[in-house]
Design a protein around this motif. Structure first.
Motif, PDB file in Angstrom:
ATOM      1  N   LEU A   7       0.805  -1.208   0.000  1.00 23.73           N
ATOM      2  CA  LEU A   7       0.000   0.000   0.000  1.00 23.73           C
ATOM      3  C   LEU A   7       0.842   1.265   0.000  1.00 23.73           C
ATOM      4  O   LEU A   7       0.448   2.282  -0.567  1.00 23.73           O
ATOM      5  N   ILE A   8       2.010   1.231   0.628  1.00 22.58           N
ATOM      6  CA  ILE A   8       2.801   2.457   0.711  1.00 22.58           C
ATOM      7  C   ILE A   8       3.656   2.682  -0.525  1.00 22.58           C
ATOM      8  O   ILE A   8       4.215   3.765  -0.692  1.00 22.58           O
ATOM      9  N   CYS A   9       3.756   1.715  -1.432  1.00 23.39           N
ATOM     10  CA  CYS A   9       4.623   1.882  -2.599  1.00 23.39           C
ATOM     11  C   CYS A   9       4.167   3.040  -3.472  1.00 23.39           C
ATOM     12  O   CYS A   9       4.981   3.769  -4.026  1.00 23.39           O
ATOM     13  N   GLY A  10       2.850   3.191  -3.604  1.00 25.71           N
ATOM     14  CA  GLY A  10       2.353   4.297  -4.404  1.00 25.71           C
ATOM     15  C   GLY A  10       2.748   5.639  -3.832  1.00 25.71           C
ATOM     16  O   GLY A  10       3.065   6.575  -4.562  1.00 25.71           O
ATOM     17  N   VAL A  11       2.746   5.744  -2.507  1.00 23.74           N
ATOM     18  CA  VAL A  11       3.137   6.999  -1.873  1.00 23.74           C
ATOM     19  C   VAL A  11       4.627   7.248  -2.047  1.00 23.74           C
ATOM     20  O   VAL A  11       5.066   8.354  -2.392  1.00 23.74           O
ATOM     21  N   LEU A  12       5.438   6.216  -1.837  1.00 27.56           N
ATOM     22  CA  LEU A  12       6.891   6.384  -1.925  1.00 27.56           C
ATOM     23  C   LEU A  12       7.337   6.659  -3.350  1.00 27.56           C
ATOM     24  O   LEU A  12       8.320   7.364  -3.571  1.00 27.56           O
ATOM     25  N   ALA A  13       6.620   6.128  -4.340  1.00 31.45           N
ATOM     26  CA  ALA A  13       7.015   6.343  -5.726  1.00 31.45           C
ATOM     27  C   ALA A  13       6.940   7.812  -6.104  1.00 31.45           C
ATOM     28  O   ALA A  13       7.679   8.293  -6.962  1.00 31.45           O
ATOM     29  N   CYS A 117       9.578  -0.932  -3.535  1.00 36.09           N
ATOM     30  CA  CYS A 117       9.116   0.346  -4.078  1.00 36.09           C
ATOM     31  C   CYS A 117      10.191   1.015  -4.913  1.00 36.09           C
ATOM     32  O   CYS A 117       9.888   1.748  -5.848  1.00 36.09           O
ATOM     33  N   ALA A 118      11.450   0.798  -4.566  1.00 38.84           N
ATOM     34  CA  ALA A 118      12.563   1.408  -5.302  1.00 38.84           C
ATOM     35  C   ALA A 118      12.986   0.577  -6.502  1.00 38.84           C
ATOM     36  O   ALA A 118      13.917   0.947  -7.215  1.00 38.84           O
TER      37      ALA A 118
END
Length: 461
Positions: A7-13, A117-118
């Motif tokens: 869920l947080i990958c979209g934010v970190l991207a 995410c990276a």
């Protein structure tokens, strides 16, 4: 990877960069669980019929880093703690290791957390670890080694100890059917980090004469003091010791250009090796070996030396004099390592692209090696100037590991028309200068009159 991390990958991207290790304004430390897909590697002893000695088995496993501290600027609100699947005592039960950093912190936790995410790949392997006791000899009970590698270059080795079971609970403890160690009520193997060794530079590439630092850091539980540090160099089947430190003794550098800061080694666990003015003899595989009375772990770092070539093509201007046979020499020198690629091309004004040249018209000299270890070679191109009707450009293109793009050197072939017109122009200019000088001389002579000649003219008049 658990649901919270997805869920947080979209934010970190959207941030386009990984969170820094230092706390940014508005950030605070937060404890999160990092879940990694691993492989449990074990030597197959007495395995299936026909198995070769020394073969290994590999099974899926999960590594859960419990409660690691990372910087949070609010983007980790959706992260949830890992929930184990529950106890399963059959032979197909999952292999799940829960790791606590209560004794030794886990390095690069944020890089592991944000790897997906990276766009980084994490390779994780867990295997039984042979614990060496000074008085009791090797022991394999309840110890494991976890090895983590990120595609960005970070490598981490974790020595894991299975958490002790209280004596009153020992008889009631449930053992993992595969690992034969106690498991928790949730079916996981509870462990603590007793020793960790890490490096952020497992591969280095540098030019000759530069100074480099091979990164190696460690952390130990208070019950396991540092016993020794050794740096070794392996290259083409031979090895030698570069640096050695034994607890209580003076550090010994086996070569004058190698240095380890012993103060930082003892205070912060920084075992990095500095090399000054590296040469060809410093290339190879470096091993950072850290030992305690019980543990031993190592980092492997590859040091590769590169030096770009110098390229010169001569003659730069080719005329059509003589019998029409000319040889161009492309001199390539000062490069390392040995492999170099050379291509020749021909280009006329009407050609859309450069035309490759190959075959018997091109050949090489033998390799040369300079005193500094760099290499050199000549590439030759034989051309027949008599068959060329127009201006032509011949080029030598050199590719090498140290170059991002090939180096190109070119030579020009003059046309007969260029030579003839140049001769006519030169003759015309020379003739013009001669005539101008002659006219000037005659004019000066007419203006210069002899006085006696003038008197004789008057008398006769």
């Amino acid at each position: 990877m658990n649901l919270g991390l997805i869920l947080i990958c979209g934010v970190l991207a959207l941030k386009a960069a990984e969170l820094p290790v230092e706390l940014a304004p508005g950030s605070q430390l937060r404890s999160v669980d990092v879940v990694l897909d691993c492989h449990y590697i074990e030597e197959a002893v007495g395995g299936f019929p026909g198995a070769f000695a020394g073969s290994f088995s590999s099974d899926p496993a999960t590594l859960v880093l419990r409660g690691v501290s990372v910087a949070d600027d609010g983007s980790l609100d959706s992260v949830t703690n890992y929930e184990a699947p529950g106890t399963d005592t059959d032979s197909a039960s999952p292999i799940i290791f829960e790791v606590s950093e209560t004794l030794v912190p886990i390095p690069y936790a944020e890089s592991l957390l944000h790897a997906d995410c990276a766009g980084e790949k994490v390779t994780c392997e867990i295997s039984p670890y042979s614990l060496h006791l000074a008085d009791e000899g090797p022991s394999q009970a309840s110890w494991f080694m976890g090895t983590l590698k990120l595609s960005s270059g970070i490598s981490i080795a974790l020595v894991l100890k299975v958490s002790n079971v209280r004596e009153e609970d020992e008889r009631m403890a449930v053992l993992h059917p595969r690992l034969k160690v106690p498991i928790s009520k949730e079916g996981t193997v509870l462990t603590t980090v007793e020793f960790q060794l890490s490096s952020r530079t497992p591969t280095l590439r540098t030019r000759l004469g530069t100074s480099v630092t091979l990164d190696c850091s460690f952390a130990l539980a208070s019950s396991s003091p540092l016993a020794s540090l050794e740096w070794r160099l392996q290259y083409r089947g031979s090895g030698r010791r570069v640096f050695h430190y034994q607890a209580g003794d003076v550090a010994q550098a086996e070569q004058s250009t190698a240095h380890v800061d012993v103060v930082q080694l003892l205070e912060t666990g920084d075992a990095s090796l500095s090399l000054q003015g590296v040469g060809v003899g410093d290339e190879g595989t470096y091993i950072c070996l850290v030992s305690t009375p019980q543990h031993q772990a190592q980092n492997i770092i590859q040091l590769q030396l590169v030096e770009p070539p110098r390229v010169r093509l001569f003659p730069e201007l080719v005329s059509r004099e003589g019998d029409g046979a000319t040889t161009l020499t492309c001199e390539i020198s000062g490069y390392y390592p040995l492999d170099v690629s050379v291509k020749w091309t021909r280009e006329a004004p009407d050609d859309k692209d450069k035309i490759p040249i190959s075959g018997s018209s091109t050949y090489f000299s033998s390799h040369r090696q300079a005193q500094d270890g760099t290499y050199g070679i000549n590439s030759y191109l034989s051309i027949n100037t008599a068959i060329e009707l127009g201006p032509v450009t011949y080029s030598c293109h050199v590719s090498h590991l140290a170059l991002e793009e090939p180096i190109t050197a070119s030579a020009q072939l003059r046309t007969p028309e260029q030579k003839t017109s140049n001769g006519l122009v030169g003759t015309f200019i020379a003739t013009f200068i001669f005539l101008a000088a002659l006219v000037g001389l005659m004019l000066r002579r007419r203006k210069t009159v002899d006085p006696k000649s003038e008197e004789s003219l008057e008398t006769s008049g």
